[in-house]
Scaffold this active site. Structure first.
Site, PDB file in Angstrom:
ATOM      1  N   GLU A 198       0.863  -1.173   0.000  1.00 17.31           N
ATOM      2  CA  GLU A 198       0.000   0.000   0.000  1.00 17.31           C
ATOM      3  C   GLU A 198       0.901   1.225   0.000  1.00 17.31           C
ATOM      4  O   GLU A 198       1.267   1.749   1.042  1.00 17.31           O
ATOM      5  CB  GLU A 198      -0.930  -0.031   1.222  1.00 17.31           C
ATOM      6  CG  GLU A 198      -2.047   0.989   1.151  1.00 17.31           C
ATOM      7  CD  GLU A 198      -1.593   2.359   1.598  1.00 17.31           C
ATOM      8  OE1 GLU A 198      -1.187   3.168   0.720  1.00 17.31           O
ATOM      9  OE2 GLU A 198      -1.636   2.602   2.801  1.00 17.31           O
ATOM     10  N   GLU A 207       3.665   8.365  -4.376  1.00 20.15           N
ATOM     11  CA  GLU A 207       4.633   7.678  -3.520  1.00 20.15           C
ATOM     12  C   GLU A 207       5.497   6.685  -4.294  1.00 20.15           C
ATOM     13  O   GLU A 207       6.165   5.836  -3.708  1.00 20.15           O
ATOM     14  CB  GLU A 207       3.915   6.967  -2.368  1.00 20.15           C
ATOM     15  CG  GLU A 207       3.356   7.929  -1.337  1.00 20.15           C
ATOM     16  CD  GLU A 207       2.915   7.233  -0.062  1.00 20.15           C
ATOM     17  OE1 GLU A 207       3.201   6.036   0.092  1.00 20.15           O
ATOM     18  OE2 GLU A 207       2.301   7.896   0.781  1.00 20.15           O
TER      19      GLU A 207
END
Length: 743
Positions: A198, A207
């Site tokens: 995640e 990210e």
């Protein structure tokens, strides 16, 4: 205090390069961790931890070493990870449940599971339990194994504590490396059969999802692996919103100000603007102000189970559902966690679940770690009519998604075509752009400066902060004033900016200068042997937007450090700051920051102190104050009037001060905490507020250990009629110590 790890290989490319490290050392206030992007920092167990200790009142910083054997008192007082979104993420029960269900459904036999960006190890423990590797299981699968990759050393240490607390420390292999540093045969005995991960931000890609998946598929995973999540799809919707326009259209908003000051003159519009990117916001807070101009439309699919492409383009033709002006695109994503498409998580705004033509499963409760994103159209936006075709072009890189909008194959959302400003371009936050375009704010500042200049003849003026408005206002209003702008954050960019807009604002650069070097406090030589008669600031410090309100008392510290060059009758703007507060009900915000207990069957209570939990703490512990815009806190309600706690007198040198205020509850409700902010007295009659009803500033949120019933509720909690707040300011550290008692 910022924490980094230094090693011979320097710092990881995902967080910062050697060049950006140098920038941080010069201007640490400009460095901000992005959500949980700190995860992929590279380090090993033999490294020493360095923290960048920043003095909020001077902007100076120094590296300090945090040794393994230091006592808690010798380490930083602030929780190391309190300003990240780990706590909010782990309190997201909908997210946790969806991942647990998908992992249980996907991992049905012994296999090798790789968890990238493992954090506290929650997904790793879920995977181990699904294979029967936990001690509570009646069966044991010797061929099953879990490799947890986490590159940020403080998080690795916390993960090991969590694993031990759950009897999983022997079941999960923890590797303190970046995922693109892992090698099969060295760090991993074999390629992994299943990837659980995640590493998603509000935009989805920020990210490093794509490069992480690319490297994993090339080097770490078997062919055709199973993955949790399985797929993500991004969506968009066209909206009209005058408020969103204020956050980026400085060109047209300042034209309404009629003060004769041009921060973005013709020909140099692009020298001062927001970055061309998506901005994360809670759009439900603006629902009543939005006019929806389209149905939601699909943009991109991202498959986790196969190697993703680095760049793609698409164009979507949609029909406008209303007449209006497109000011922005609201975007979100839908996560499909299992390959059969039965388990979902959606970050969309609540209004999409109410639209009969659109159904998005997996809508959860309020959370802050994932919001919606806003892409602004240039300037005034694009006018459309109902049923008109609109072409939305989208492009993604490895880390971001961008949009272009047009109403025909020939016409695209244009904007302006200024000459490129190159490296001298200044990017401000949308909130600061909105402040500079706000007619009331500009008028107040303009009149304060105008009145101050009436009291001074040919004054020497210092603009102590990074204000762009004030030096131009002073130079435009007075043909005899000499202005020195310190620009502690903008530096050379500030100089180039003032030069670029000089002719449009009718001043010459021989009366306006920026000090190029400032290794020590100013002397009379710097002020050309003239005492300073006007000392001003907004206050605004570039790159220092995500801080507690009292960090801007740096203005007071600067005034004190420059006392030797100030005239006896110097005018100081602002002349005073007032710390104010009110009690509030903040159920969503409190829930997302409360102490962790059991998460999907795994005890996380050992993580609370490190993550800076605020609710359900022991009686002798206090959570930190958090900088946050109240209007973005989810459900909220004022329970008291505003009270003044103490004042900061900028006419005198900085000193310790304290104050007490009694907050009487005027509304019934559950009090989850109180909000603090500073209102700035620019002169004796002009006050600029930064309180909860002002969207352009962050306030400080102090959450209670336990919610308290205020007024007559008929609840089991004890009713309270008031709260006494005591605050004391320490000028040596810039900290504000806050205590409170209920009555």
């Amino acid at each position: 205090m910022l924490s980094l790890f230094l090693e011979p290989r320097l710092l990881p490319n995902r967080l910062l390069s050697l060049c950006s490290l140098f920038t941080i050392l010069k201007n640490p206030s400009s460095f901000q961790f992005k959500s949980r992007a700190v995860r992929n920092m590279s380090s090993d167990s033999a490294q020493r931890m360095f923290q960048l200790k920043l003095d909020p009142l001077t902007g100076n910083s120094e590296w300090v070493v945090i040794e393994e054997n230091q006592t808690p008192e010798e380490k930083t007082k602030e929780p190391l990870l309190a300003t990240t979104s780990y706590l909010d993420m782990l309190n997201d029960s909908h997210r946790n449940r969806a991942f647990r269900q998908a992992i249980d459904k996907t991992i049905t036999k012994p296999c090798h599971v790789l968890d990238i960006g493992a954090g506290t190890g929650l997904l790793s423990m879920m995977a181990a339990r699904a294979m029967g590797l936990d001690d509570s299981s009646t069966s044991y699968c010797p061929k099953g194994k879990v490799t947890a990759c986490e590159s940020y050393l403080p998080m690795v240490k916390l993960m090991r504590k969590v694993l031990r607390a759950n009897g999983m420390d022997k079941k999960v292999r923890v590797i303190n490396k970046r995922s693109d540093e892992l090698e099969v045969g060295i760090d991993m005995s074999s390629r992994a059969d299943v990837l659980v991960s995640e590493i998603l931000d509000s935009e989805l890609l920020g990210e490093g999802l794509i490069p992480t998946l690319q490297h994993a598929h090339d080097n770490l995973l078997v062919e055709n692996p199973q993955t949790v999540p399985y797929r993500a799809t991004t969506y968009g919707q066209l909206v009209e919103s005058p408020y969103l326009r204020k956050l980026h259209d400085l060109i047209n908003n300042e034209a309404k100000a009629l003060d004769g000051i041009y921060l973005v003159p013709n020909g140099v519009h692009s020298i001062l603007q927001i970055k061309e990117q998506q901005f994360a916001m809670h759009c439900d807070a603006m629902k009543e102000e939005f006019k929806l101009l389209s149905e939601p439309f699909k943009v991109f699919d991202f498959e986790f189970w196969k190697r993703p492409e680095s760049n793609r383009k698409t164009e979507v033709c949609i029909k406008a559902t209303n007449d209006g002006t497109i000011h922005a695109i609201v975007s979100w994503w839908l996560l499909q966690l299992d390959n059969e498409g039965t388990i979902f998580y959606c970050t969309g705004p609540k209004w999409i679940s109410d639209q009969s033509k659109s159904f998005f499963p997996g809508m959860g409760n309020w959370c802050d770690h994932w919001k919606q994103c806003i892409w602004f159209l240039p300037e005034k936006g694009m006018t459309v009519c109902k049923h008109q075709e609109v072409f939305v072009g989208a492009r993604h890189t490895k880390t971001s998604i961008s949009y272009r909008v047009k109403t025909s194959l020939e016409k695209e959302d244009g904007g302006h075509c200024d000459p490129s400003p190159g490296d001298n371009q200044i990017f401000l936050t949308p909130e600061q752009i909105a402040i500079y375009g706000d007619c009331n704010w500009r008028l107040s500042m303009f009149n304060v400066i105008k009145n101050a200049l009436k009291q001074k003849v040919s004054p020497m003026c210092i603009v102590v902060d990074d204000s762009l408005f004030l030096p131009i206002a002073i130079a435009s209003l007075s043909k005899s004033a000499h202005v020195i702008a310190l620009f502690p954050g903008l530096r050379e960019k500030g100089t180039h900016y003032l030069q670029a807009v000089a002719s449009s604002n009718l001043y010459s650069m021989d009366r306006l200068e920026v000090l190029r070097t400032r290794n020590q406090q100013l002397t009379m030589e710097d002020t050309h042997q003239t005492k300073v008669g006007l000392f001003v600031g907004e206050p605004f410090y570039y790159g220092n937007e995500n801080v507690l309100p009292w960090r801007n008392l740096r203005f007071w510290k600067e005034r004190t450090m420059l006392d030797s060059v100030l005239s006896k009758d110097v005018l100081i703007v602002p002349c005073k700051g007032i710390l104010r507060a009110c009690a509030m009900s903040l159920p969503d915000f409190w829930r997302s920051h409360r102490c962790l207990q059991e998460i999907e069957g795994f005890d996380h209570s050992v993580a609370n102190s490190t993550l800076g939990a605020c609710g359900d703490l022991p009686a002798d512990e206090e959570g930190p104050c958090l900088p946050f815009p109240i209007w973005q806190c989810g459900e909220s309600k004022r329970l008291s009037d505003t009270v003044s706690i103490m004042e900061f007198d900028f006419l005198k040198p900085i000193s310790s001060c304290a104050g007490t205020a009694q907050v009487e509850f005027t509304e019934s409700g559950i009090c989850h905490g109180f909000v603090l902010w500073i209102d700035w007295m620019m002169d004796s009659s002009t006050e600029l507020s930064t309180g909860p009803d002002k969207r352009y500033w962050k306030q400080a949120v102090k959450l209670l250990n336990k919610p308290v019933a205020a007024g007559s509720q008929g609840l089991t909690l004890a009713d309270c009629s008031s709260i006494e707040i005591k605050a004391s300011f320490d000028p040596s550290s810039g900290d504000l110590n806050i205590k409170y008692v209920f009555f």
